[in-house]
Design a protein around this motif. Structure first.
Motif, PDB file in Angstrom:
ATOM      1  N   GLU A 185       0.954  -1.161   0.055  1.00 50.78           N
ATOM      2  CA  GLU A 185       0.110   0.083   0.089  1.00 50.78           C
ATOM      3  C   GLU A 185       0.866   1.310  -0.073  1.00 50.78           C
ATOM      4  OE1 GLU A 185      -0.315  -2.508   1.883  1.00 50.78           O
ATOM      5  OE2 GLU A 185      -2.077  -3.472   1.239  1.00 50.78           O
ATOM      6  N   ARG A 187       3.917   1.733  -1.121  1.00 53.31           N
ATOM      7  CA  ARG A 187       4.591   1.897  -2.312  1.00 53.31           C
ATOM      8  C   ARG A 187       3.796   2.392  -3.459  1.00 53.31           C
ATOM      9  NH1 ARG A 187       8.773  -2.796  -2.946  1.00 53.31           N
ATOM     10  NH2 ARG A 187       9.116  -3.386  -0.882  1.00 53.31           N
ATOM     11  N   LYS A 188       2.255   1.901  -3.410  1.00 48.88           N
ATOM     12  CA  LYS A 188       1.363   2.472  -4.230  1.00 48.88           C
ATOM     13  C   LYS A 188       1.076   4.142  -3.943  1.00 48.88           C
ATOM     14  CE  LYS A 188      -1.216  -1.835  -5.264  1.00 48.88           C
ATOM     15  NZ  LYS A 188      -2.553  -2.285  -5.147  1.00 48.88           N
ATOM     16  N   LYS A 189       1.315   4.382  -2.675  1.00 48.52           N
ATOM     17  CA  LYS A 189       0.641   5.668  -2.338  1.00 48.52           C
ATOM     18  C   LYS A 189       2.229   6.666  -2.759  1.00 48.52           C
ATOM     19  CE  LYS A 189      -1.672   8.812  -0.141  1.00 48.52           C
ATOM     20  NZ  LYS A 189      -2.977   9.348  -0.770  1.00 48.52           N
ATOM     21  N   GLU A 192       1.873   7.628  -6.272  1.00 48.80           N
ATOM     22  CA  GLU A 192       0.585   8.371  -6.313  1.00 48.80           C
ATOM     23  C   GLU A 192       1.040   9.887  -5.909  1.00 48.80           C
ATOM     24  OE1 GLU A 192      -3.457   9.333  -3.758  1.00 48.80           O
ATOM     25  OE2 GLU A 192      -3.077   7.329  -4.208  1.00 48.80           O
ATOM     26  N   PHE A 223       4.251   1.400 -10.204  1.00 49.36           N
ATOM     27  CA  PHE A 223       3.037   2.018 -10.036  1.00 49.36           C
ATOM     28  C   PHE A 223       3.249   3.458 -10.758  1.00 49.36           C
ATOM     29  CE2 PHE A 223       3.158  -1.012  -6.452  1.00 49.36           C
ATOM     30  CZ  PHE A 223       2.348  -1.967  -6.799  1.00 49.36           C
TER      31      PHE A 223
END
Length: 394
Positions: A185, A187-189, A192, A223
């Motif tokens: 989570e 890593r994705k954030k 973003e 991502f």
């Protein structure tokens, strides 16, 4: 005669690890200091064979200058491996070969940082990255971390409130110095937030192949929808560090800028080292070799963790890494790891005090332990002795 040096010399200090390693050259010293691979695992016989083949079949090419970008077949191999293991979508033109991943950090400073710019980083973070970026006159803002990685709420707040943020520097997998691994989570954030604020990310990944347990996680780069994220990697930990061959991978337009600054730095990486590694990868199973490394390091990590549990006081906290080369120890407040180092060196035990891994306010009650370089019996002996020094000091 007094000379006038560049302003950047005021920002540069000797590496604490390198200074400690001078002491550890004494054979009787048990060293937990440097991030040194186990030398008995170097594929010396295979390297001897492939070097002979390279010199026989492509000697004039191997001993000649080559392109700044690096040997194309080796860059193709790197891109393909990153795509398969880390979920990226790269080709050879996304990859620049560097002298270890460390040069990728220095080139990042040249490409992105002006004096007064801000680098956001984990707290604590890799001390040689601090040195590399600090040479360009930047400021650091440390973002708190926990067992799942960098605090994304704190990162977002820093991005929202801070001017002149140019870089976010992170080591999401088996972090140096703590050994921690980021959650999926976070890593994705990070990807973003990088896109939202238009800030480049350097995702440093020299240890990611050395996983003992758990599942391999996608890279932050996988991502990346804005092209803002660059990844470093290295053959130093999965093959041998003496070749000094690493890479940085990212958006092709950004990599072209890295190529320009590398041309002014060293023109290119060692040609024969590049061809030798490529020939090894063609003739031998690198995954089998990495498997041998992982088996040995897992045993040594397990030994280190067991010793920390057995010998150290309950008031001492430490990380339990899923891979990599390091564990991180936090002593009670008020206990100085630097003072403990002085006493432990008298008993021929070396480690790195943790204060150097903080660019701003140092936490002197911390220290980093490397377990990859010493055999298990020396890990047991060394940590038992170190625990005795800690208890005596406390």
């Amino acid at each position: 005669m007094e000379l006038n040096f560049a302003k950047r010399m005021a920002y540069i200090q000797a590496s604490e690890i390198r200074e400690i390693l001078k002491v550890t050259e004494q054979e009787e010293v048990i060293s937990f200091a440097g991030g040194l691979p186990a030398p008995e695992l170097f594929p010396i016989r295979e390297i001897d064979e492939v070097t002979r083949i390279v010199l026989k079949e492509a000697g004039t090419k191997a001993l000649q200058y080559t392109t700044t970008e690096g040997y194309a077949p080796l860059r193709e191999w790197i891109a393909d491996r990153m795509n398969r293991r880390l979920g990226t979508s790269l080709d050879k033109d996304n990859v620049l070969l560097t002298h270890g991943s460390q040069q990728g950090l220095d080139l990042s400073g040249k490409v992105f940082l002006d004096e007064g710019d801000v680098v956001l980083c984990e707290s604590p973070t890799y001390l040689a990255a601090i040195s590399a970026f600090k040479a360009y006159g930047c400021r650091f803002i440390e973002i708190p971390t926990d067992g799942k990685g960098m605090d994304m709420e704190a990162l977002g707040e820093a991005l929202d409130k801070t001017a002149k943020v140019k870089l976010i520097y992170v080591i999401p997998t088996f972090q140096n110095p703590t050994g921690r691994t980021w959650s999926l989570e976070r890593r994705k954030k990070l990807a973003e937030l990088s896109s939202k604020y238009g800030v480049a990310v350097i995702e440093d990944n020299p240890y990611g192949e050395l996983r003992f347990e758990g599942e391999t996680l996608p890279s932050v780069k996988s991502f990346d929808t804005a092209g803002n994220i660059l990844c470093t990697g290295s053959f130093s930990k999965i093959f041998c560090p003496g070749f000094r061959i690493g890479w940085i991978a990212g958006d092709k337009e950004i990599i072209r800028k890295y190529v320009l600054v590398k041309q002014g730095t060293d023109l290119q990486c060692n040609t024969i080292a590049q061809l030798t590694i490529a020939e090894y990868l063609k003739r031998y199973d690198i995954d089998k070799h990495i498997g041998k490394i992982v088996d040995v390091y897992k045993k040594r990590c397990d030994t280190a963790v067991r010793c920390l549990e057995r010998y150290f006081p309950d008031t001492v906290a430490f990380t339990r890494p899923e891979g990599g080369l390091f564990t991180w120890i936090e002593l009670p407040e008020g206990v100085s790891a630097r003072e403990i180092l002085v006493k432990s060196l008298e008993k021929k035990i070396a480690f790195v005090p943790g204060g150097s891994f903080y660019p701003n306010v140092h936490k002197e009650n911390t220290l980093r332990i490397n377990y990859s370089n010493m055999p298990e019996e020396k890990i047991e002996q060394g940590l038992g002795t170190l625990a005795g020094v800690v208890k005596e000091y406390m």
